[in-house]
Design an enzyme around this catalytic site. Structure first.
Site, mmCIF file in Angstrom:
data_model
loop_
_atom_site.group_PDB
_atom_site.id
_atom_site.type_symbol
_atom_site.label_atom_id
_atom_site.label_comp_id
_atom_site.label_asym_id
_atom_site.label_seq_id
_atom_site.Cartn_x
_atom_site.Cartn_y
_atom_site.Cartn_z
ATOM 1 N N ASN A 46 0.830 -1.076 0.087
ATOM 2 C CA ASN A 46 0.059 0.028 0.093
ATOM 3 C C ASN A 46 1.015 1.103 -0.174
ATOM 4 O OD1 ASN A 46 -3.048 0.683 0.753
ATOM 5 N ND2 ASN A 46 -1.994 2.184 1.554
ATOM 6 N N THR A 94 2.388 4.723 0.955
ATOM 7 C CA THR A 94 2.398 5.359 2.101
ATOM 8 C C THR A 94 2.494 6.922 1.979
ATOM 9 O OG1 THR A 94 3.935 3.681 3.134
ATOM 10 C CG2 THR A 94 4.030 5.681 4.233
ATOM 11 N N ALA A 138 -10.048 4.909 -9.193
ATOM 12 C CA ALA A 138 -9.943 5.192 -10.539
ATOM 13 C C ALA A 138 -9.390 6.624 -10.996
ATOM 14 C CB ALA A 138 -11.414 5.110 -11.073
ATOM 15 N N LYS A 156 -18.923 -3.472 -16.575
ATOM 16 C CA LYS A 156 -19.099 -3.190 -15.081
ATOM 17 C C LYS A 156 -19.993 -1.876 -15.020
ATOM 18 C CE LYS A 156 -18.441 -3.140 -10.636
ATOM 19 N NZ LYS A 156 -18.517 -1.886 -9.983
ATOM 20 N N HIS A 206 -23.269 -2.351 -15.685
ATOM 21 C CA HIS A 206 -23.796 -3.128 -14.504
ATOM 22 C C HIS A 206 -24.219 -2.112 -13.255
ATOM 23 C CE1 HIS A 206 -23.057 -4.261 -10.291
ATOM 24 N NE2 HIS A 206 -23.323 -5.400 -10.382
ATOM 25 N N GLU A 266 -27.719 -0.891 -11.583
ATOM 26 C CA GLU A 266 -27.762 -0.703 -10.165
ATOM 27 C C GLU A 266 -28.582 0.586 -9.648
ATOM 28 O OE1 GLU A 266 -24.391 0.130 -6.856
ATOM 29 O OE2 GLU A 266 -24.068 -1.823 -8.040
ATOM 30 N N TYR A 267 -28.060 1.577 -10.390
ATOM 31 C CA TYR A 267 -28.815 3.030 -10.007
ATOM 32 C C TYR A 267 -30.039 2.771 -10.435
ATOM 33 C CZ TYR A 267 -24.472 6.087 -9.398
ATOM 34 O OH TYR A 267 -23.484 6.670 -9.082
#
Length: 492
Positions: free
Chosen positions: A37, A39, A86, A193, A196, A200-201
């Site tokens: 990850n 830092t 993103a 996606k 999708h 979903e909305y």
């Protein structure tokens, strides 16, 4: 120097909610995982150590604080999944990784990236001798940990390498099939996606409107509404979102009140719904139910404006008493039929994108990938897959025999709910949008001839004629003193 036998199977970057749960999911399926990850001093220090010493303690998970050490710890060809925000963060991370990779290594972007960014990243990565997979991941925190719907696309040569890992961590449908299959080239995975998320909305808006009708037209209590959604979840409306809506309505805070009644009616959004609408518009495809859902979220955010407008614009009226059981039956019809419209619009956009971009999308496979793990999983996705696998594939999902019959049986209740809610000044914009789309789709004639006449009148944009073949365009000198010059014909 360590050999491949000493190294981990896969690397994961980004230990926020989705990333750390995916890492745990991978490890639980027998994979040896490296994690890293970024830092940021004073902000994200110690993220890796906290994870490895906490939820990852005692597991086959290796934590690294240096990116170079992280990359070198993974067996070649390296498979590195990036779970970062993103946008530019993905590009910046890729630039850091490129000098550390070997030929044939694979980068997997599991975030909600725009498909056009993925198109570009696939090309860039392949030019450097590596492979790139843009993969949609749906299911939230629970799906990431226990099985998500995963939609990979991009460099097809990468699929045999990433398939065992991605399918192992994917949800399994009732028939045991993993909810993860190769979608297509370029940004196809992220495009799927995106659609999708648009569906979903739409689903969420439709369910919220059903809740609002129950609450305001029928005066139902939270427990009554919860019970009704639970009953719906046992039939044609069975889906993840219906299930959690029942649970939300009955959930109480520790101090005793229902939490739903204390939540401000201002919805947020992260962009994928908006991208769906923009993508559909660029393809010249109608996606109005999902567009309505996006715009309603935007309007909901204008809370202060709405409060003021309600004082100035709303008039008191005498409420009407309705037959509860009959309205609930009609409401279920309206919700089911509108959901079918939402899915049909989404799949129509997927088909158009497939044709335009040469992706050769398998719509039946996509429907099956959405049966488990993802937010929009619904019982009728098997019926959608079957429609696309029929010997005579439907030109449009709503024209398939099963869905024609389903809509026909729901239409009267659907129409009545929109009419009654409108009379009672209850906003049901998604129900109405879906119904009007159905009316327009099933109308042999529409008033667009007037639009074409207007366009030709003021801009010489030309028109086609009913008594001539399609593709032949005409211009009329409407005023008698115009010229014969006409505009070129094209559609955006």
């Amino acid at each position: 120097m360590r050999t491949n036998q000493d190294k981990t199977d896969v690397g994961l970057i980004g230990l926020a909610v989705m990333g750390e749960n995916l890492a745990l999911n991978m490890e639980s399926k027998g994979w040896h995982v490296s994690v890293w990850n970024r830092t940021v001093p004073g902000v994200e220090e110690g993220v890796v150590d906290r994870f490895v010493g906490g939820r990852g303690k005692g597991k086959n998970i290796q934590g690294y604080t240096e990116l170079k050490d992280f990359v070198e710890s993974i067996a070649t060809p390296r498979k590195i999944m990036m779970m970062v925000r993103a946008g530019s963060a993905v590009d910046q991370l890729m630039e850091q990784l490129f000098p550390l990779l070997s030929a044939g290594d694979i980068l997997i972007d599991g975030g909600n990236s725009n498909y056009e960014d993925t198109n570009r990243r696939v090309k860039l990565t392949e030019e450097k001798g590596f492979l790139f997979v843009g993969s949609g991941v749906s299911g939230g925190e629970e799906g990431a940990l226990n099985g998500a719907s995963i939609m990979p696309g991009g460099s097809e040569q990468a699929w045999p390498e990433v398939k065992p890992i991605l399918q192992s961590i994917a949800a399994k449908a009732d028939d045991g099939t993993p909810c993860c299959q190769w979608v297509g080239p370029q940004g196809a995975g992220h495009f799927v996606k995106m659609i999708h998320n648009g569906i979903e909305y739409g689903d969420m808006q439709l369910i919220s409107e059903a809740y609002w009708v129950m609450k305001n037209l029928l005066g139902m209590s939270n427990e009554e509404m919860s019970a009704e959604f639970a009953r719906w979840d046992e039939g044609k409306l069975r889906s993840y979102l219906i299930e959690i809506t029942s649970q939300i309505l009955s959930h109480k805070e520790t101090k005793g009140g229902y939490l739903i009644d204390s939540i401000l009616d201002a919805a947020g959004q992260k962009g994928t719904g908006k991208w769906s609408v923009i993508g559909a518009m660029e393809l010249g495809m109608p996606l109005e139910l999902i567009a309505t859902a996006v715009f309603e979220r935007s309007l909901s955010a204008e809370k202060e404006l709405r409060v003021n407008a309600s004082k100035l614009l709303r008039k008191a009226h005498t409420p009407v008493t309705y037959h509860k059981e009959e309205i609930l039956k009609q409401l279920a019809s309206a919700l089911y039929a509108s959901k079918l419209v939402s899915y049909s619009q989404g799949f129509a956009v997927l088909q158009k994108a497939s044709n335009n971009f040469g992706w050769n999308l398998d719509l039946a496979s996509i429907a099956r990938m959405w049966r488990g793990g993802c937010i929009i999983r619904s019982v009728f996705l098997n019926d959608i897959a079957a429609a696309f696998e029929a010997s005579e594939k439907p030109e449009h999902l709503l024209l398939a025999p099963f869905f024609r019959n389903e809509i026909a049986s729901m239409l009267e209740g659907w129409k009545n709910i929109v009419a009654e809610a409108t009379k009672e000044e209850l906003p049901v914009p998604a129900f109405a949008s879906a119904l009007n789309y159905y009316y327009s789709l099933s109308s042999a004639n529409l008033p667009a001839n007037m639009i074409q006449a207007q366009r030709d009148y003021f801009g010489a944009h030309t028109f086609e004629r009913k008594d001539e073949e399609r593709g032949k365009f005409f211009h009329e000198n409407w005023t008698g003193h115009g010229g014969t010059t006409k505009s070129g014909t094209y559609n955006v």
